[in-house]
Design a protein around this motif. Structure first.
Motif, PDB file in Angstrom:
ATOM      1  N   ILE A 124      45.644 -31.349 -18.363  1.00 34.88           N
ATOM      2  CA  ILE A 124      44.472 -30.413 -18.556  1.00 34.88           C
ATOM      3  C   ILE A 124      44.191 -30.481 -19.429  1.00 34.88           C
ATOM      4  CG2 ILE A 124      44.824 -27.962 -18.907  1.00 34.88           C
ATOM      5  CD1 ILE A 124      47.887 -27.368 -17.990  1.00 34.88           C
ATOM      6  N   PRO A 125      42.783 -30.820 -19.705  1.00 32.85           N
ATOM      7  CA  PRO A 125      41.959 -30.830 -21.186  1.00 32.85           C
ATOM      8  C   PRO A 125      42.190 -30.047 -22.134  1.00 32.85           C
ATOM      9  CG  PRO A 125      40.230 -31.424 -18.838  1.00 32.85           C
ATOM     10  CD  PRO A 125      42.113 -30.570 -19.052  1.00 32.85           C
ATOM     11  N   THR A 126      41.508 -29.303 -23.364  1.00 29.09           N
ATOM     12  CA  THR A 126      42.352 -28.354 -23.684  1.00 29.09           C
ATOM     13  C   THR A 126      41.541 -28.456 -25.253  1.00 29.09           C
ATOM     14  OG1 THR A 126      44.656 -28.573 -22.685  1.00 29.09           O
ATOM     15  CG2 THR A 126      44.124 -27.036 -25.705  1.00 29.09           C
ATOM     16  N   VAL A 127      41.118 -27.312 -25.682  1.00 30.85           N
ATOM     17  CA  VAL A 127      39.932 -27.267 -26.566  1.00 30.85           C
ATOM     18  C   VAL A 127      40.836 -26.042 -27.634  1.00 30.85           C
ATOM     19  CG1 VAL A 127      37.395 -26.276 -27.773  1.00 30.85           C
ATOM     20  CG2 VAL A 127      38.484 -27.838 -25.330  1.00 30.85           C
ATOM     21  N   VAL A 128      41.457 -26.674 -28.820  1.00 27.74           N
ATOM     22  CA  VAL A 128      41.531 -25.294 -30.288  1.00 27.74           C
ATOM     23  C   VAL A 128      39.896 -24.787 -31.517  1.00 27.74           C
ATOM     24  CG1 VAL A 128      43.153 -25.372 -31.616  1.00 27.74           C
ATOM     25  CG2 VAL A 128      43.602 -26.711 -29.700  1.00 27.74           C
ATOM     26  N   LEU A 129      40.429 -23.713 -31.242  1.00 28.43           N
ATOM     27  CA  LEU A 129      39.154 -23.615 -32.275  1.00 28.43           C
ATOM     28  C   LEU A 129      40.275 -22.970 -32.903  1.00 28.43           C
ATOM     29  CD1 LEU A 129      36.205 -21.622 -29.346  1.00 28.43           C
ATOM     30  CD2 LEU A 129      36.948 -23.836 -30.280  1.00 28.43           C
ATOM     31  N   GLU A 130      40.466 -22.954 -34.835  1.00 27.92           N
ATOM     32  CA  GLU A 130      40.807 -22.447 -35.639  1.00 27.92           C
ATOM     33  C   GLU A 130      39.886 -22.425 -37.075  1.00 27.92           C
ATOM     34  OE1 GLU A 130      44.120 -25.715 -36.015  1.00 27.92           O
ATOM     35  OE2 GLU A 130      42.443 -27.272 -36.362  1.00 27.92           O
ATOM     36  N   PRO A 131      40.519 -21.802 -37.825  1.00 26.44           N
ATOM     37  CA  PRO A 131      39.758 -21.777 -38.879  1.00 26.44           C
ATOM     38  C   PRO A 131      39.402 -22.511 -40.055  1.00 26.44           C
ATOM     39  CG  PRO A 131      41.816 -20.055 -39.140  1.00 26.44           C
ATOM     40  CD  PRO A 131      41.900 -20.842 -37.661  1.00 26.44           C
ATOM     41  N   GLY A 132      38.261 -22.775 -40.082  1.00 23.60           N
ATOM     42  CA  GLY A 132      38.019 -23.778 -41.113  1.00 23.60           C
ATOM     43  C   GLY A 132      38.127 -23.221 -42.512  1.00 23.60           C
ATOM     44  N   PRO A 133      37.563 -23.600 -43.645  1.00 24.49           N
ATOM     45  CA  PRO A 133      37.907 -23.305 -44.995  1.00 24.49           C
ATOM     46  C   PRO A 133      36.787 -22.283 -45.284  1.00 24.49           C
ATOM     47  CG  PRO A 133      37.795 -25.475 -45.183  1.00 24.49           C
ATOM     48  CD  PRO A 133      37.157 -25.656 -43.688  1.00 24.49           C
ATOM     49  N   ASP A 134      36.214 -21.668 -45.154  1.00 27.12           N
ATOM     50  CA  ASP A 134      35.118 -20.421 -45.270  1.00 27.12           C
ATOM     51  C   ASP A 134      36.485 -19.022 -44.833  1.00 27.12           C
ATOM     52  OD1 ASP A 134      33.559 -21.649 -46.834  1.00 27.12           O
ATOM     53  OD2 ASP A 134      32.019 -22.079 -45.383  1.00 27.12           O
ATOM     54  N   ALA A 135      36.019 -19.831 -43.105  1.00 24.34           N
ATOM     55  CA  ALA A 135      36.660 -18.188 -42.457  1.00 24.34           C
ATOM     56  C   ALA A 135      38.540 -18.080 -42.960  1.00 24.34           C
ATOM     57  CB  ALA A 135      37.389 -18.492 -41.138  1.00 24.34           C
ATOM     58  N   ILE A 136      39.167 -19.248 -43.297  1.00 19.53           N
ATOM     59  CA  ILE A 136      40.202 -19.132 -43.926  1.00 19.53           C
ATOM     60  C   ILE A 136      40.362 -17.944 -45.028  1.00 19.53           C
ATOM     61  CG2 ILE A 136      42.460 -19.790 -45.052  1.00 19.53           C
ATOM     62  CD1 ILE A 136      41.583 -22.519 -43.164  1.00 19.53           C
ATOM     63  N   GLU A 137      39.539 -18.546 -45.775  1.00 23.65           N
ATOM     64  CA  GLU A 137      38.816 -17.198 -47.052  1.00 23.65           C
ATOM     65  C   GLU A 137      38.955 -16.148 -46.707  1.00 23.65           C
ATOM     66  OE1 GLU A 137      36.680 -17.416 -51.084  1.00 23.65           O
ATOM     67  OE2 GLU A 137      36.476 -19.280 -50.056  1.00 23.65           O
ATOM     68  N   ALA A 138      37.917 -15.835 -45.760  1.00 23.08           N
ATOM     69  CA  ALA A 138      37.932 -14.855 -45.490  1.00 23.08           C
ATOM     70  C   ALA A 138      38.573 -13.609 -45.115  1.00 23.08           C
ATOM     71  CB  ALA A 138      36.861 -14.408 -44.528  1.00 23.08           C
ATOM     72  N   LEU A 139      39.424 -14.974 -44.066  1.00 22.77           N
ATOM     73  CA  LEU A 139      41.074 -14.353 -43.556  1.00 22.77           C
ATOM     74  C   LEU A 139      42.119 -14.015 -44.805  1.00 22.77           C
ATOM     75  CD1 LEU A 139      41.571 -16.881 -40.345  1.00 22.77           C
ATOM     76  CD2 LEU A 139      41.154 -14.561 -40.869  1.00 22.77           C
TER      77      LEU A 139
ATOM     78  N   LEU B 232      44.837 -25.944 -13.623  1.00 25.64           N
ATOM     79  CA  LEU B 232      43.802 -24.867 -13.864  1.00 25.64           C
ATOM     80  C   LEU B 232      43.399 -26.917 -14.754  1.00 25.64           C
ATOM     81  CD1 LEU B 232      45.473 -23.145 -17.401  1.00 25.64           C
ATOM     82  CD2 LEU B 232      44.595 -22.515 -15.053  1.00 25.64           C
ATOM     83  N   ASP B 233      41.670 -26.473 -14.751  1.00 23.61           N
ATOM     84  CA  ASP B 233      40.460 -27.375 -15.309  1.00 23.61           C
ATOM     85  C   ASP B 233      40.356 -27.458 -16.795  1.00 23.61           C
ATOM     86  OD1 ASP B 233      40.065 -27.737 -12.325  1.00 23.61           O
ATOM     87  OD2 ASP B 233      39.700 -26.104 -12.432  1.00 23.61           O
ATOM     88  N   LEU B 234      40.505 -26.427 -17.155  1.00 22.94           N
ATOM     89  CA  LEU B 234      40.480 -26.426 -19.033  1.00 22.94           C
ATOM     90  C   LEU B 234      41.383 -25.366 -19.698  1.00 22.94           C
ATOM     91  CD1 LEU B 234      38.941 -27.002 -21.319  1.00 22.94           C
ATOM     92  CD2 LEU B 234      37.195 -25.103 -20.777  1.00 22.94           C
ATOM     93  N   VAL B 235      41.965 -25.502 -21.171  1.00 23.17           N
ATOM     94  CA  VAL B 235      42.544 -24.266 -21.960  1.00 23.17           C
ATOM     95  C   VAL B 235      42.100 -24.032 -22.755  1.00 23.17           C
ATOM     96  CG1 VAL B 235      44.583 -23.651 -23.055  1.00 23.17           C
ATOM     97  CG2 VAL B 235      44.656 -24.247 -20.578  1.00 23.17           C
ATOM     98  N   ILE B 236      41.708 -22.867 -23.321  1.00 20.13           N
ATOM     99  CA  ILE B 236      40.856 -22.470 -24.522  1.00 20.13           C
ATOM    100  C   ILE B 236      42.060 -22.262 -25.254  1.00 20.13           C
ATOM    101  CG2 ILE B 236      39.010 -21.788 -26.262  1.00 20.13           C
ATOM    102  CD1 ILE B 236      37.662 -21.454 -23.308  1.00 20.13           C
ATOM    103  N   VAL B 237      41.796 -22.436 -26.417  1.00 22.60           N
ATOM    104  CA  VAL B 237      43.486 -22.154 -27.414  1.00 22.60           C
ATOM    105  C   VAL B 237      42.577 -20.966 -28.610  1.00 22.60           C
ATOM    106  CG1 VAL B 237      45.495 -22.239 -29.216  1.00 22.60           C
ATOM    107  CG2 VAL B 237      45.032 -23.921 -26.863  1.00 22.60           C
ATOM    108  N   VAL B 238      42.252 -20.329 -29.221  1.00 20.11           N
ATOM    109  CA  VAL B 238      42.326 -19.683 -30.499  1.00 20.11           C
ATOM    110  C   VAL B 238      43.446 -19.279 -31.311  1.00 20.11           C
ATOM    111  CG1 VAL B 238      40.911 -17.799 -31.387  1.00 20.11           C
ATOM    112  CG2 VAL B 238      40.495 -18.811 -28.868  1.00 20.11           C
ATOM    113  N   SER B 239      43.745 -20.101 -32.240  1.00 21.39           N
ATOM    114  CA  SER B 239      44.490 -20.449 -33.442  1.00 21.39           C
ATOM    115  C   SER B 239      43.965 -19.620 -34.407  1.00 21.39           C
ATOM    116  CB  SER B 239      45.302 -21.306 -33.176  1.00 21.39           C
ATOM    117  OG  SER B 239      46.336 -21.315 -33.971  1.00 21.39           O
TER     118      SER B 239
END
Length: 328
Positions: free
Chosen positions: A262-277, A219-226
Protein backbone atom coordinates in the motif's frame (compact mmCIF):
# COMPACT_ATOMS: atom_id res chain seq x y z
CA UNK A 1 -9.15 5.37 -6.41
CA UNK A 2 -9.41 3.58 -3.05
CA UNK A 3 -7.91 5.89 -0.44
CA UNK A 4 -7.43 5.36 3.26
CA UNK A 5 -7.20 8.57 5.29
CA UNK A 6 -5.48 8.33 8.69
CA UNK A 7 -5.95 11.24 11.09
CA UNK A 8 -3.68 11.15 14.11
CA UNK A 9 -3.96 12.61 17.60
CA UNK A 10 -2.76 15.97 18.79
CA UNK A 11 -5.31 17.65 21.06
CA UNK A 12 -6.82 21.02 20.21
CA UNK A 13 -3.78 22.09 18.21
CA UNK A 14 -3.92 18.80 16.32
CA UNK A 15 -7.50 19.56 15.32
CA UNK A 16 -6.33 22.86 13.84
CA UNK A 17 -3.48 21.16 11.97
CA UNK A 18 -5.91 18.58 10.55
CA UNK A 19 -8.18 21.37 9.34
CA UNK A 20 -5.26 23.13 7.67
CA UNK A 21 -3.86 19.94 6.15
CA UNK A 22 -7.17 18.77 4.70
CA UNK A 23 -7.97 22.25 3.37
CA UNK A 24 -4.58 22.27 1.62
CA UNK A 25 -5.26 18.85 0.09
CA UNK A 26 -8.68 19.98 -1.12
CA UNK A 27 -7.28 23.26 -2.50
CA UNK A 28 -4.10 21.96 -4.13
CA UNK A 29 -5.34 18.62 -5.45
CA UNK A 30 -9.03 19.23 -5.97
CA UNK A 31 -9.70 16.04 -3.97
CA UNK A 32 -12.34 16.01 -1.25
CA UNK A 33 -11.20 14.12 1.90
CA UNK A 34 -14.82 13.04 2.45
CA UNK A 35 -14.30 10.66 -0.49
CA UNK A 36 -11.81 8.49 1.41
CA UNK A 37 -12.80 4.82 1.28
CA UNK A 38 -11.89 4.38 4.97
CA UNK A 39 -11.16 7.08 7.55
CA UNK A 40 -9.15 6.09 10.62
CA UNK A 41 -9.25 8.55 13.50
CA UNK A 42 -7.31 8.65 16.76
CA UNK A 43 -8.07 11.19 19.48
CA UNK A 44 -8.25 14.60 17.74
CA UNK A 45 -8.33 12.70 14.46
CA UNK A 46 -11.48 10.90 15.55
CA UNK A 47 -13.25 14.26 15.86
CA UNK A 48 -12.07 15.34 12.42
CA UNK A 49 -12.97 12.00 10.88
CA UNK A 50 -16.45 12.05 12.42
CA UNK A 51 -17.06 15.58 11.12
CA UNK A 52 -15.99 14.54 7.61
CA UNK A 53 -18.38 11.59 7.73
CA UNK A 54 -21.15 13.90 8.93
CA UNK A 55 -20.69 15.86 5.70
CA UNK A 56 -18.44 18.70 6.85
CA UNK A 57 -15.99 19.58 4.01
CA UNK A 58 -12.34 20.37 4.62
CA UNK A 59 -12.83 24.07 3.87
CA UNK A 60 -15.51 24.24 6.56
CA UNK A 61 -13.26 22.47 9.07
CA UNK A 62 -10.81 25.35 8.78
CA UNK A 63 -13.62 27.90 9.03
CA UNK A 64 -15.07 26.21 12.12
CA UNK A 65 -11.66 26.29 13.78
CA UNK A 66 -11.35 30.07 13.48
CA UNK A 67 -15.04 30.93 13.90
CA UNK A 68 -15.63 31.92 10.27
CA UNK A 69 -18.89 31.26 8.35
CA UNK A 70 -19.41 27.78 6.90
CA UNK A 71 -21.29 26.63 3.82
CA UNK A 72 -22.02 22.90 4.03
CA UNK A 73 -21.78 22.14 7.74
CA UNK A 74 -25.06 20.98 9.34
CA UNK A 75 -26.50 23.79 11.46
CA UNK A 76 -26.48 21.76 14.69
CA UNK A 77 -22.78 20.99 14.35
CA UNK A 78 -21.87 24.56 13.41
CA UNK A 79 -23.84 25.88 16.37
CA UNK A 80 -22.26 23.49 18.85
CA UNK A 81 -18.72 24.15 17.66
CA UNK A 82 -19.29 27.89 17.81
CA UNK A 83 -19.51 27.59 21.59
CA UNK A 84 -15.97 27.83 23.00
CA UNK A 85 -14.74 24.93 25.10
CA UNK A 86 -11.55 25.40 27.07
CA UNK A 87 -9.60 22.89 29.12
CA UNK A 88 -6.72 23.26 31.57
CA UNK A 89 -3.19 23.08 30.21
CA UNK A 90 -1.96 19.55 29.62
CA UNK A 91 1.32 19.04 31.48
CA UNK A 92 3.42 16.69 33.56
CA UNK A 93 1.38 17.21 36.71
CA UNK A 94 -1.40 15.02 35.30
CA UNK A 95 1.12 12.21 34.85
CA UNK A 96 2.35 12.39 38.44
CA UNK A 97 -0.86 11.00 39.92
CA UNK A 98 -0.08 7.29 39.91
CA UNK A 99 -1.89 4.09 40.82
CA UNK A 100 -0.86 0.42 41.11
CA UNK A 101 -0.98 -1.35 37.74
CA UNK A 102 -3.39 -4.17 36.99
CA UNK A 103 -1.78 -7.45 38.22
CA UNK A 104 -2.74 -9.11 34.94
CA UNK A 105 -0.67 -6.53 33.06
CA UNK A 106 2.28 -6.96 35.41
CA UNK A 107 2.27 -10.71 34.76
CA UNK A 108 2.11 -10.10 31.01
CA UNK A 109 5.04 -7.66 31.19
CA UNK A 110 7.05 -10.14 33.26
CA UNK A 111 6.57 -12.83 30.60
CA UNK A 112 7.50 -10.53 27.70
CA UNK A 113 9.52 -7.57 29.03
CA UNK A 114 10.93 -6.86 25.55
CA UNK A 115 7.43 -5.97 24.36
CA UNK A 116 6.83 -3.21 26.90
CA UNK A 117 5.98 0.09 25.23
CA UNK A 118 6.85 3.04 27.51
CA UNK A 119 3.72 5.01 26.60
CA UNK A 120 1.46 2.00 27.17
CA UNK A 121 3.17 1.23 30.48
CA UNK A 122 2.66 4.83 31.60
CA UNK A 123 -1.04 4.53 30.75
CA UNK A 124 -1.29 1.60 33.18
CA UNK A 125 0.31 3.61 35.99
CA UNK A 126 -1.41 6.99 35.63
CA UNK A 127 -4.52 7.54 37.75
CA UNK A 128 -7.78 8.29 35.96
CA UNK A 129 -8.24 11.87 34.87
CA UNK A 130 -10.67 14.12 36.69
CA UNK A 131 -12.26 15.96 33.75
CA UNK A 132 -15.52 14.40 32.58
CA UNK A 133 -15.42 14.86 28.82
CA UNK A 134 -19.03 13.68 28.48
CA UNK A 135 -20.18 16.57 30.69
CA UNK A 136 -17.81 19.17 29.24
CA UNK A 137 -18.66 18.37 25.62
CA UNK A 138 -22.32 17.39 25.95
CA UNK A 139 -23.51 19.89 23.33
CA UNK A 140 -20.86 18.75 20.87
CA UNK A 141 -21.77 15.09 21.42
CA UNK A 142 -25.47 15.80 20.88
CA UNK A 143 -24.75 17.65 17.65
CA UNK A 144 -22.49 14.87 16.38
CA UNK A 145 -25.15 12.27 17.17
CA UNK A 146 -25.00 8.57 17.98
CA UNK A 147 -25.85 6.74 14.69
CA UNK A 148 -22.73 5.45 12.97
CA UNK A 149 -21.95 7.00 9.57
CA UNK A 150 -22.94 5.11 6.46
CA UNK A 151 -19.36 4.99 5.16
CA UNK A 152 -16.37 3.43 6.90
CA UNK A 153 -15.08 5.31 9.92
CA UNK A 154 -12.71 3.47 12.26
CA UNK A 155 -12.06 5.12 15.60
CA UNK A 156 -9.15 3.85 17.70
CA UNK A 157 -9.33 3.63 21.49
CA UNK A 158 -7.54 1.61 24.17
CA UNK A 159 -9.42 -0.77 26.49
CA UNK A 160 -8.26 0.16 29.95
CA UNK A 161 -8.29 -3.25 31.64
CA UNK A 162 -5.77 -4.87 29.27
CA UNK A 163 -4.48 -1.85 27.27
CA UNK A 164 -5.47 -3.46 23.97
CA UNK A 165 -6.23 -1.29 20.98
CA UNK A 166 -9.88 -1.56 19.92
CA UNK A 167 -11.13 -0.20 16.60
CA UNK A 168 -14.61 1.16 17.24
CA UNK A 169 -16.75 0.95 14.15
CA UNK A 170 -14.88 -2.14 12.99
CA UNK A 171 -14.34 -4.46 15.97
CA UNK A 172 -16.95 -3.01 18.33
CA UNK A 173 -20.24 -1.24 17.67
CA UNK A 174 -20.70 1.96 19.66
CA UNK A 175 -22.62 5.24 19.56
CA UNK A 176 -20.54 7.64 17.48
CA UNK A 177 -20.37 10.39 20.08
CA UNK A 178 -19.16 7.99 22.80
CA UNK A 179 -16.65 6.40 20.44
CA UNK A 180 -15.16 9.82 19.73
CA UNK A 181 -15.03 10.69 23.42
CA UNK A 182 -13.38 7.36 24.21
CA UNK A 183 -10.71 7.95 21.59
CA UNK A 184 -10.07 11.43 23.05
CA UNK A 185 -9.88 10.44 26.74
CA UNK A 186 -6.25 11.29 27.47
CA UNK A 187 -5.05 9.15 30.40
CA UNK A 188 -4.54 11.17 33.57
CA UNK A 189 -6.43 14.12 32.05
CA UNK A 190 -9.93 12.94 31.10
CA UNK A 191 -12.06 10.28 32.76
CA UNK A 192 -12.25 6.96 30.88
CA UNK A 193 -15.38 6.47 28.78
CA UNK A 194 -17.54 3.37 29.28
CA UNK A 195 -18.94 1.48 26.28
CA UNK A 196 -20.73 -1.85 26.89
CA UNK A 197 -19.24 -2.22 30.39
CA UNK A 198 -15.67 -1.65 29.17
CA UNK A 199 -13.71 1.48 30.03
CA UNK A 200 -11.70 3.08 27.24
CA UNK A 201 -8.98 5.72 27.06
CA UNK A 202 -7.31 7.65 24.28
CA UNK A 203 -6.27 5.61 21.25
CA UNK A 204 -3.03 7.58 21.26
CA UNK A 205 -1.96 5.48 24.25
CA UNK A 206 -1.32 2.73 21.69
CA UNK A 207 -0.15 4.93 18.83
CA UNK A 208 -0.55 8.58 17.81
CA UNK A 209 -1.72 7.45 14.36
CA UNK A 210 -2.65 3.71 14.34
CA UNK A 211 -2.14 3.66 10.58
CA UNK A 212 -1.35 -0.05 10.59
CA UNK A 213 -5.02 -0.98 11.11
CA UNK A 214 -5.31 -0.53 7.33
CA UNK A 215 -2.55 -2.98 6.40
CA UNK A 216 -4.89 -5.74 5.22
CA UNK A 217 -7.30 -3.48 3.33
CA UNK A 218 -7.54 -3.34 -0.48
CA UNK A 219 -6.39 0.26 -0.88
CA UNK A 220 -4.52 2.08 -3.63
CA UNK A 221 -3.15 4.77 -1.32
CA UNK A 222 -3.04 5.79 2.35
CA UNK A 223 -2.64 9.41 3.44
CA UNK A 224 -1.50 9.88 7.03
CA UNK A 225 -1.85 13.27 8.72
CA UNK A 226 0.31 13.17 11.85
CA UNK A 227 0.22 16.37 13.94
CA UNK A 228 2.27 14.85 16.79
CA UNK A 229 5.38 13.91 14.80
CA UNK A 230 7.49 16.31 12.77
CA UNK A 231 10.03 17.05 10.06
CA UNK A 232 13.54 18.40 10.61
CA UNK A 233 13.30 18.14 14.38
CA UNK A 234 15.86 19.87 16.57
CA UNK A 235 18.35 17.34 17.89
CA UNK A 236 18.50 18.56 21.48
CA UNK A 237 15.22 19.99 22.68
CA UNK A 238 12.79 18.69 25.35
CA UNK A 239 9.84 19.45 23.10
CA UNK A 240 10.99 16.97 20.49
CA UNK A 241 10.77 13.90 22.73
CA UNK A 242 7.07 13.34 22.08
CA UNK A 243 7.49 14.11 18.38
CA UNK A 244 10.37 11.67 18.01
CA UNK A 245 8.34 8.95 19.72
CA UNK A 246 5.33 9.65 17.49
CA UNK A 247 7.58 9.67 14.43
CA UNK A 248 9.13 6.32 15.33
CA UNK A 249 5.71 4.72 15.85
CA UNK A 250 4.42 6.17 12.60
CA UNK A 251 7.47 5.08 10.61
CA UNK A 252 7.00 1.48 11.79
CA UNK A 253 3.32 1.57 10.84
CA UNK A 254 4.02 2.99 7.39
CA UNK A 255 6.60 0.24 6.86
CA UNK A 256 3.89 -2.35 7.59
CA UNK A 257 1.55 -0.72 5.09
CA UNK A 258 4.22 -0.68 2.40
CA UNK A 259 5.10 -4.31 3.14
CA UNK A 260 1.49 -5.08 2.25
CA UNK A 261 1.84 -3.18 -1.02
CA UNK A 262 0.00 0.00 0.00
CA UNK A 263 1.69 3.26 -1.11
CA UNK A 264 1.62 5.73 1.78
CA UNK A 265 2.09 9.48 2.13
CA UNK A 266 2.78 11.04 5.54
CA UNK A 267 2.02 14.72 6.16
CA UNK A 268 3.54 16.10 9.37
CA UNK A 269 4.49 19.56 10.64
CA UNK A 270 7.81 21.17 9.82
CA UNK A 271 9.71 23.68 12.00
CA UNK A 272 7.41 26.69 11.42
CA UNK A 273 4.26 24.64 12.01
CA UNK A 274 5.79 23.01 15.11
CA UNK A 275 6.51 26.45 16.54
CA UNK A 276 2.91 27.49 15.89
CA UNK A 277 1.56 24.29 17.47
CA UNK A 278 3.52 24.94 20.67
CA UNK A 279 3.91 22.57 23.61
CA UNK A 280 0.40 22.64 25.15
CA UNK A 281 -1.66 20.29 23.00
CA UNK A 282 -4.92 21.51 24.59
CA UNK A 283 -4.39 25.23 23.96
CA UNK A 284 -6.74 27.04 21.57
CA UNK A 285 -4.98 30.40 21.76
CA UNK A 286 -2.97 30.04 18.56
CA UNK A 287 -5.38 28.24 16.22
CA UNK A 288 -5.49 31.02 13.60
CA UNK A 289 -1.73 30.93 13.22
CA UNK A 290 -1.79 27.12 13.10
CA UNK A 291 -4.36 27.19 10.30
CA UNK A 292 -2.30 29.63 8.23
CA UNK A 293 1.07 28.05 8.93
CA UNK A 294 -0.27 24.50 8.61
CA UNK A 295 -1.91 25.24 5.25
CA UNK A 296 1.39 26.50 3.83
CA UNK A 297 3.33 23.70 5.55
CA UNK A 298 1.22 20.96 3.96
CA UNK A 299 1.18 22.76 0.62
CA UNK A 300 4.98 22.58 0.64
CA UNK A 301 4.87 18.85 1.34
CA UNK A 302 2.37 18.24 -1.45
CA UNK A 303 4.87 19.69 -3.92
CA UNK A 304 7.60 17.20 -3.07
CA UNK A 305 8.31 14.94 -6.10
CA UNK A 306 7.66 11.61 -4.35
CA UNK A 307 4.44 12.87 -2.78
CA UNK A 308 3.25 14.50 -6.02
CA UNK A 309 3.72 11.21 -7.87
CA UNK A 310 1.71 9.21 -5.34
CA UNK A 311 -1.08 11.78 -5.18
CA UNK A 312 -1.36 12.40 -8.92
CA UNK A 313 -4.34 10.08 -9.22
CA UNK A 314 -6.37 12.26 -6.86
CA UNK A 315 -6.10 15.48 -8.82
CA UNK A 316 -9.40 16.99 -9.91
CA UNK A 317 -11.64 14.25 -8.55
CA UNK A 318 -15.04 15.63 -7.62
CA UNK A 319 -16.84 14.75 -4.43
CA UNK A 320 -19.47 12.07 -4.86
CA UNK A 321 -20.65 10.66 -1.55
CA UNK A 322 -23.11 8.31 -3.26
CA UNK A 323 -20.22 6.56 -5.00
CA UNK A 324 -18.65 5.43 -1.73
CA UNK A 325 -19.27 1.87 -0.56
CA UNK A 326 -21.41 1.50 2.52
CA UNK A 327 -19.91 0.28 5.78
CA UNK A 328 -20.09 -3.42 6.49
Amino acid sequence: MRVGLVLGGGGAVGLAYHAAALAAIEHDLGWDPRDARIIVGTSAGSITGALLRRGVPASDLAALTVGAPTYETPAAIAGALAEPTSFPALGLRQLLRLRPPNPMLVRSWARRPWRIDPAVALTALVADGQIDLAAQAAAHAEALGDPWPEHDLWICAVRQRDLRRVVLGRDVDAPLSRAVMASCSIPGYFCPVTIDDHRYVDGGAHSPTNADVLRREALDLVIVVSPMSGRRLARLHPGTIVRRYAGAKGTAEVARLRQHGIPTVVLEPGPDAIEALGHDFMSTENVRTIITTGFLDVGEQLQQPFTRTLLEGLRGRRHDADALPASA
